[in-house]
Design a protein around this motif. Structure first.
Motif, short mmCIF file in Angstrom:
data_model
loop_
_atom_site.label_atom_id
_atom_site.label_comp_id
_atom_site.label_asym_id
_atom_site.label_seq_id
_atom_site.Cartn_x
_atom_site.Cartn_y
_atom_site.Cartn_z
N PRO A 1 -9.22 106.57 -10.56
CA PRO A 1 -10.03 105.60 -11.29
C PRO A 1 -11.20 105.03 -10.47
O PRO A 1 -12.23 104.67 -11.02
CB PRO A 1 -9.04 104.51 -11.66
CG PRO A 1 -7.73 105.21 -11.72
CD PRO A 1 -7.79 106.26 -10.64
N SER A 2 -11.04 104.95 -9.15
CA SER A 2 -12.09 104.36 -8.31
C SER A 2 -13.10 105.38 -7.81
O SER A 2 -14.02 105.03 -7.08
CB SER A 2 -11.46 103.67 -7.10
OG SER A 2 -10.58 102.67 -7.54
N GLY A 3 -12.91 106.65 -8.11
CA GLY A 3 -13.81 107.70 -7.63
C GLY A 3 -13.04 108.95 -7.28
O GLY A 3 -12.56 109.67 -8.15
N TRP A 4 -12.89 109.20 -5.97
CA TRP A 4 -12.21 110.38 -5.47
C TRP A 4 -11.23 109.98 -4.38
O TRP A 4 -11.59 109.28 -3.45
CB TRP A 4 -13.20 111.39 -4.90
CG TRP A 4 -14.17 111.89 -5.92
CD1 TRP A 4 -15.42 111.42 -6.16
CD2 TRP A 4 -13.95 112.96 -6.83
NE1 TRP A 4 -15.99 112.12 -7.18
CE2 TRP A 4 -15.12 113.08 -7.61
CE3 TRP A 4 -12.89 113.83 -7.07
CZ2 TRP A 4 -15.26 114.03 -8.61
CZ3 TRP A 4 -13.02 114.78 -8.06
CH2 TRP A 4 -14.19 114.87 -8.82
N LEU A 5 -9.99 110.47 -4.48
CA LEU A 5 -9.01 110.29 -3.40
C LEU A 5 -9.14 111.49 -2.49
O LEU A 5 -9.01 112.63 -2.94
CB LEU A 5 -7.60 110.20 -3.97
CG LEU A 5 -6.48 110.17 -2.93
CD1 LEU A 5 -6.59 108.92 -2.06
CD2 LEU A 5 -5.13 110.24 -3.61
N ALA A 6 -9.42 111.26 -1.22
CA ALA A 6 -9.59 112.33 -0.25
C ALA A 6 -8.48 112.28 0.77
O ALA A 6 -8.20 111.22 1.34
CB ALA A 6 -10.95 112.21 0.44
N VAL A 7 -7.82 113.41 1.01
CA VAL A 7 -6.77 113.52 2.02
C VAL A 7 -7.28 114.51 3.06
O VAL A 7 -7.66 115.63 2.74
CB VAL A 7 -5.44 114.03 1.41
CG1 VAL A 7 -4.40 114.21 2.51
CG2 VAL A 7 -4.96 113.06 0.35
N GLU A 8 -7.29 114.07 4.32
CA GLU A 8 -7.83 114.89 5.40
C GLU A 8 -6.71 115.33 6.33
O GLU A 8 -5.87 114.52 6.73
CB GLU A 8 -8.87 114.08 6.18
CG GLU A 8 -9.60 114.87 7.22
CD GLU A 8 -10.73 114.08 7.85
OE1 GLU A 8 -11.16 114.46 8.94
OE2 GLU A 8 -11.18 113.08 7.24
N LEU A 9 -6.69 116.62 6.64
CA LEU A 9 -5.72 117.19 7.58
C LEU A 9 -6.47 117.81 8.74
O LEU A 9 -7.53 118.41 8.57
CB LEU A 9 -4.88 118.26 6.90
CG LEU A 9 -4.08 117.85 5.68
CD1 LEU A 9 -3.37 119.07 5.10
CD2 LEU A 9 -3.09 116.78 6.02
#
Length: 94
Positions: A11-19
């Motif tokens: 809802p706030s934009g994009w959820l980014a998960v970094e590995l």
């Protein structure tokens, strides 16, 4: 070092998960994909047809679920959750 960033809409934009080298490094919400990869265009993102390794998918799913729980938007099975002997909720959250 290999860096992988997985994104999903929220809802706030994009959820980014970094590995980094397959290990969790960070999770954040951004409003623009360009902010994740400065200077990158969608055509520059590599082989989009490849399926990420299972540990990458697991980390992205865990981050997405944690975000939904933190925002109060997660759902559970069963709904409402059952309670263990200590009164803690027991369910699968998604």
């Amino acid at each position: 070092m290999v860096t992988v960033i997985g994104v999903d809409a929220c809802p706030s934009g994009w959820l980014a998960v970094e590995l980094h080298d397959g290990r969790f490094a960070a999770a954040r919400v951004v409003t623009a994909l360009r902010s994740l990869l400065p200077g990158a265009l969608p055509d520059d993102l590599g082989d989009a047809g490849r399926t990420p390794p299972d540990d990458v998918l697991d980390a992205a799913a865990a981050a997405w679920t944690a975000h939904r729980i933190a925002c109060g938007r997660a759902r559970s099975v069963p709904n409402p959750p059952e309670r263990d002997a200590g009164g803690r909720p027991v369910a699968i959250w998604y």
